[in-house]
Design an enzyme around this catalytic site. Structure first.
Site, PDB file in Angstrom:
ATOM      1  N   LYS A   9       0.873  -1.193   0.000  1.00  0.00           N
ATOM      2  CA  LYS A   9       0.000   0.000   0.000  1.00  0.00           C
ATOM      3  C   LYS A   9       0.896   1.225   0.000  1.00  0.00           C
ATOM      4  O   LYS A   9       1.939   1.255   0.662  1.00  0.00           O
ATOM      5  CB  LYS A   9      -0.994  -0.002   1.171  1.00  0.00           C
ATOM      6  CG  LYS A   9      -0.429   0.226   2.585  1.00  0.00           C
ATOM      7  CD  LYS A   9      -0.579   1.625   3.114  1.00  0.00           C
ATOM      8  CE  LYS A   9       0.635   1.911   3.972  1.00  0.00           C
ATOM      9  NZ  LYS A   9       0.788   2.973   4.788  1.00  0.00           N
ATOM     10  N   ASP A 136      -3.912   0.538   9.429  1.00  0.00           N
ATOM     11  CA  ASP A 136      -3.903   0.366   7.971  1.00  0.00           C
ATOM     12  C   ASP A 136      -4.614  -0.907   7.518  1.00  0.00           C
ATOM     13  O   ASP A 136      -4.773  -1.128   6.311  1.00  0.00           O
ATOM     14  CB  ASP A 136      -2.448   0.297   7.463  1.00  0.00           C
ATOM     15  CG  ASP A 136      -1.833   1.675   7.327  1.00  0.00           C
ATOM     16  OD1 ASP A 136      -2.589   2.656   7.205  1.00  0.00           O
ATOM     17  OD2 ASP A 136      -0.582   1.757   7.345  1.00  0.00           O
TER      18      ASP A 136
HETATM   19  O1  C5P Z   1      -2.133   0.902  14.160  1.00  0.00           O
HETATM   20  P1  C5P Z   1      -0.681   0.614  14.045  1.00  0.00           P
HETATM   21  O2  C5P Z   1      -0.274  -0.587  14.823  1.00  0.00           O
HETATM   22  O3  C5P Z   1      -0.198   0.603  12.650  1.00  0.00           O
HETATM   23  O4  C5P Z   1       0.019   1.871  14.726  1.00  0.00           O
HETATM   24  C1  C5P Z   1       1.255   1.818  15.373  1.00  0.00           C
HETATM   25  C2  C5P Z   1       1.418   3.068  16.210  1.00  0.00           C
HETATM   26  O5  C5P Z   1       1.552   4.206  15.370  1.00  0.00           O
HETATM   27  C3  C5P Z   1       0.254   3.397  17.123  1.00  0.00           C
HETATM   28  O6  C5P Z   1       0.367   2.740  18.350  1.00  0.00           O
HETATM   29  C4  C5P Z   1       0.400   4.912  17.272  1.00  0.00           C
HETATM   30  O7  C5P Z   1       1.414   5.225  18.194  1.00  0.00           O
HETATM   31  C5  C5P Z   1       0.906   5.336  15.904  1.00  0.00           C
HETATM   32  N1  C5P Z   1      -0.213   5.731  15.025  1.00  0.00           N
HETATM   33  C6  C5P Z   1      -0.855   6.930  15.245  1.00  0.00           C
HETATM   34  N2  C5P Z   1      -1.891   7.308  14.441  1.00  0.00           N
HETATM   35  C7  C5P Z   1      -2.284   6.516  13.415  1.00  0.00           C
HETATM   36  C8  C5P Z   1      -1.624   5.305  13.155  1.00  0.00           C
HETATM   37  C9  C5P Z   1      -0.588   4.933  13.990  1.00  0.00           C
HETATM   38  O8  C5P Z   1      -0.514   7.685  16.161  1.00  0.00           O
HETATM   39  N3  C5P Z   1      -3.297   6.901  12.645  1.00  0.00           N
END
Ligand code: C5P
Length: 286
Positions: A9, A136
Site C-alpha cells: 500500500k 492500515d
Molecule cells: O495501528 P498501528 O499498529 O499501525 O500503529 C502503530 C502506532 O503508530 C500506534 O500505536 C500509534 O502510536 C501510531 N499511530 C498513530 N496514528 C495513526 C496510526 C498509527 O498515532 N493513525
C-alpha cells in the site's frame, strides 16, 4: 489451498490532521496499491501454524507478534472456528517500511481464512477486527484506491486516475511508526481529498504536489538515509514525483510509463546495490 495476494500500500499523500485523546493521530491520506506484494496461502490444518518464506521471511521470524497469526486467532474466535489452518507467508516486502506489509498480510489472511473456513463475517464486524489489528488493516482489507480518514477506518473511494507506474525504494532500515508519530511536532494539516478525476498524468501529479507527507521530516530526523533515497529517486529520468510512503522508510517515484519506471529501477539498483528497489504499476481505481 487458497492463495491471496497482499499488495504493497502506498500513501500518495499523508496529512496528519489531529491527535485523539488516546494518542492516535487522525489522518487524511490517498492510499493506493501496487502490483508487487506478499503472498498468503492457507490450507486445512489441525492447529494454527505459520511458515515464513521469501526474501524477508527470515527477518520476520524474529517478530513474536506476527500480525498474520494475530489476525487468524481473532477471526477463529469471532467465527467460532475450532479447526486450525496452515498459513504460508511469502514475504517479498521489507519489514516495518511504510508500505503496509504487515497490514496487507493481516488483511489477506482474513480474506483467505474466511474462504477456507467457510465463514463470511459481516462487514462491520470484520472491519472492527481489522482496525483492532492496526490502523492500515481496514484499507488493506478493502483493497481499492481510497481517501482514508479517522485513524484509518473512514474509507472513501478515490476518483479514477491516469495509468501510473512507480519505483519503490527502501534503504534497508526498519522504521518504528509510533516513534515517527511521536517525533512529529507543530501544527496539523487540513484534510485535502479531491473529487474530480484528474484528466492526465500532469494534473494528477499537480494535485499530489499540492499535498505532502507530514511524516517525512520526523522520519528523516530519525533515519537520515531517507533523504538520500528521495534524492536518488528524484534524479531519475522522467520522474514526476518523489515522496515517502507512510512513516517510511520506503519512498516512491511516479512515472507516466512502465519503461521509465523500469529504467529508474535499473539505475537506482546499479548505484545503490544494498537498497531494495522494484518497479511496479499502481492498481487502477475501480
Ligand atoms: O495501528 P498501528 O499498529 O499501525 O500503529 C502503530 C502506532 O503508530 C500506534 O500505536 C500509534 O502510536 C501510531 N499511530 C498513530 N496514528 C495513526 C496510526 C498509527 O498515532 N493513525
Amino acid at each position: 489451498m487458497i492463495s491471496q495476494f497482499a499488495p504493497a500500500k502506498i500513501n500518495l499523500y499523508l496529512h496528519v490532521t489531529g491527535k485523539r485523546p488516546d494518542g492516535y493521530h487522525t489522518l487524511d491520506s490517498l492510499i493506493v496499491f501496487a502490483d508487487v506484494g506478499d503472498q498468503i496461502t492457507v490450507s486445512p490444518g489441525k492447529d494454527l501454524s505459520l511458515t515464513l518464506k521469501g526474501p524477508f521471511g527470515d527477518t520476520l521470524s524474529q517478530d513474536p507478534n506476527n500480525l498474520v497469526l494475530q489476525a487468524a486467532k481473532k477471526l477463529a474466535e469471532i467465527a467460532n472456528v475450532s479447526t486450525g489452518a496452515h498459513i504460508t507467508l511469502i514475504k517479498n516486502l521489507p519489514i516495518a517500511s511504510g508500505i503496509g506489509g504487515g497490514s496487507a498480510d493481516a488483511a489477506a489472511t482474513l480474506h483467505a481464512l474466511q474462504e477456507l473456513w467457510g465463514c463470511e463475517i459481516e462487514k462491520p464486524e470484520i472491519d472492527k477486527i481489522a482496525l483492532s489489528l492496526g490502523a492500515d488493516v481496514p484499507i488493506c482489507l478493502d483493497g481499492s484506491p481510497s481517501f482514508v480518514g479517522g485513524i484509518g477506518e473512514e474509507i472513501t473511494r478515490a476518483p479514477k486516475f491516469p495509468k501510473t507506474w512507480m519505483v519503490l525504494v527502501n534503504p534497508g532500515i526498519a522504521v518504528s511508526t509510533p516513534t515517527v508519530f511521536k517525533n512529529r511536532h507543530g501544527s496539523f494539516s487540513k484534510a485535502a481529498p479531491f473529487i474530480k478525476p484528474p484528466q492526465d498524468s500532469q494534473s494528477f501529479i499537480d494535485l499530489l504536489k499540492e499535498r505532502h507527507n507530514d511524516l517525512t521530516d520526523p522520519a528523516i530526523a530519525l533515519t537520515p538515509e531517507i533523504e538520500a533515497v528521495l534524492e536518488a529517486i528524484a534524479k531519475t529520468k522522467n520522474c514526476l514525483l518523489s515522496r515517502m510512503s507512510g512513516s517510511g522508510a520506503t519512498c516512491f517515484g511516479l512515472f507516466k510509463n512502465q519503461q521509465d519506471a523500469q529504467t529508474a529501477q535499473a539505475e537506482i539498483s546499479r548505484i545503490h546495490k544494498a537498497w531494495w528497489c522494484v518497479s511496479a504499476r499502481l492498481m487502477p481505481a475501480q
